[in-house]
Write an enzyme that holds these catalytic residues in place. Structure first.
Site, PDB file in Angstrom:
ATOM      1  N   ASP A 184       0.871  -1.012  -0.043  1.00 55.75           N
ATOM      2  CA  ASP A 184      -0.186   0.354   0.326  1.00 55.75           C
ATOM      3  C   ASP A 184       1.261   1.436   0.113  1.00 55.75           C
ATOM      4  OD1 ASP A 184      -3.215   0.901   0.505  1.00 55.75           O
ATOM      5  OD2 ASP A 184      -1.507   2.283   2.167  1.00 55.75           O
ATOM      6  N   TYR A 310      -3.093  11.374   0.497  1.00 50.84           N
ATOM      7  CA  TYR A 310      -3.256  10.869  -0.610  1.00 50.84           C
ATOM      8  C   TYR A 310      -3.383  12.419  -1.367  1.00 50.84           C
ATOM      9  CZ  TYR A 310      -4.815   6.341   0.270  1.00 50.84           C
ATOM     10  OH  TYR A 310      -4.991   5.053   0.914  1.00 50.84           O
ATOM     11  N   HIS A 362      -4.550  -7.945   0.211  1.00 54.62           N
ATOM     12  CA  HIS A 362      -3.799  -6.015   0.804  1.00 54.62           C
ATOM     13  C   HIS A 362      -2.859  -6.022   1.530  1.00 54.62           C
ATOM     14  CE1 HIS A 362      -3.124  -2.736  -0.889  1.00 54.62           C
ATOM     15  NE2 HIS A 362      -3.513  -1.514  -0.182  1.00 54.62           N
TER      16      HIS A 362
END
Length: 384
Positions: A184, A310, A362
């Protein structure tokens, strides 16, 4: 880096959340107002009411933060200032001679909690049926804005700045040579460290490889078509949280800061959607595991600050990032996308290890710590 003028001291750290904060959390859980049930019988509208009600009830009546606090405090923890920001990290040295220094970086909505079940296996492999020559010195920093690291007050803490900061951290700990691992955001940072060819970084290992071609092939192989379909599904259905946190992290941050149920649902949905669980995270994680991770966001009020990661990376996709130092790749079957080996070989000029595992998604280390540790050992076996 402004490391010549800042305080380079490494200070011991222990987690000690005031009881008043925990009492406030319980009050919020007891008075939480929930929405009505979704109008479908599956998670296509998001975290389902019945699942969240059960999780929250366990949180309110049975979850023990002090248990988790004691578990983390059993490991050596520290804080140090790098480029003007306080960084929290675990540093666990192996008793085995010639252990390999390893820095591992978590992602969102994860934390150092992801790696807790892997630490002892990595540091002391002989206690788990492994070999002394497989040992690592483990360093687990929290990304700026996450956990007990400081929250940036200005933009600029992107993958490059974080990657260079991790290099400063490893050198400050006395490791002139080391390896790095991540998934990630951890993969974003670790890949960037490799792209930068940081002095002393011997190799990297990622479990989310950024290797998608700039344009998809006109006549894809069956394996390529699977990866293409996964990328398109994520873009068209799974990435709107990404767009929101990239463009409006402050707005979603108010809900994540004020409502523990809102924070839990925001994270729970991803634990289900991205794990190798068929959409039911309870089949992979215990309530304690999920809440340990959720609590790392709640007690540090890092919903908004973590979302800003982000905003530091607008336009981020799975597009290939070439790296010219040794790279190892592990692909877990439940990952968001599972690219073919050929894409990685075109992207990484010195890819020396590639493997597809039997289980895991993930959150590789969090879901399957034994498989994850086996992959890390194999990934860096030739770097010793």
């Amino acid at each position: 880096m402004n490391s010549t003028t800042e305080n380079t001291a490494i200070a011991p750290f222990r987690i000690d959340i005031p009881q008043s904060d925990l009492d406030d959390l319980k009050r919020r859980l007891e008075t939480a107002r929930l929405p009505e049930r979704e109008t479908v019988d599956d998670p296509t509208q998001g975290a389902q009411l019945a699942k969240i009600e059960t999780l929250v009830e366990y949180w309110r009546t049975s979850y023990d933060w002090r248990r988790f606090e004691a578990r983390v405090n059993a490991y050596p923890q520290f804080r140090t200032q790098i480029d003007g920001l306080g960084i929290h990290f675990l540093h666990i040295r192996s008793r085995h001679e010639n252990a390999l220094p390893l820095v591992m970086t978590h992602g969102w909505p994860g934390s150092i909690v992801e790696f807790l079940d892997s630490i002892d296996r990595l540091v002391d492999p002989t206690a788990f049926g492994g070999r002394a020559e497989d040992a690592f010195h483990v360093v687990l920093p929290s990304i700026p804005g996450y956990g007990f690291s400081d929250k940036p007050a200005r933009k600029g803490w992107d993958r490059t700045r974080i990657g260079r900061s991790w290099d400063v951290l490893m050198k400050r700990l006395g490791y002139d040579e080391y390896v790095a691992q991540g998934g990630d955001w951890g993969s974003v940072v670790t890949t960037e460290m490799g792209r930068l060819k940081l002095d002393g970084l011997k190799a990297i290992h990622v479990n989310l490889p950024f290797v998608a071609p700039a344009s998809f092939p006109d006549n894809p192989t069956p394996e390529e078509q699977v990866a293409i379909d996964q990328c398109l599904l994520f873009a068209n259905d799974g990435s709107f949280y990404h767009h929101l946190q990239t463009t409006r992290p402050q707005t979603i941050g108010y809900s994540l800061a004020d409502s523990p149920v809102g924070l839990a649902a925001w994270i729970y949905e991803k634990l289900g959607a991205w794990s190798d669980s068929g959409g039911d995270p309870e089949t992979v994680f215990s309530y304690d595991q999920m809440l340990d991770n959720i609590m790392m966001y709640w007690v540090t009020n890092s919903g908004a600050s973590s979302a800003r990661m982000y905003a530091e990376h607008p336009g981020l996709t799975f597009a290939a990032v070439p790296v010219d130092i040794p790279v190892a790749v592990s692909v877990f079957p439940g990952e968001i996308y599972t690219p073919p080996r050929e894409w990685a070989e075109r992207t990484f000029s010195h890819m020396h290890y590639w493997n597809k595992t039997q289980r895991g998604g993930h959150f590789a280390a969090f879901e399957q710590p034994e498989i994850f540790v086996s992959e890390v050992r194999a990934a860096f076996a030739s770097m010793r």
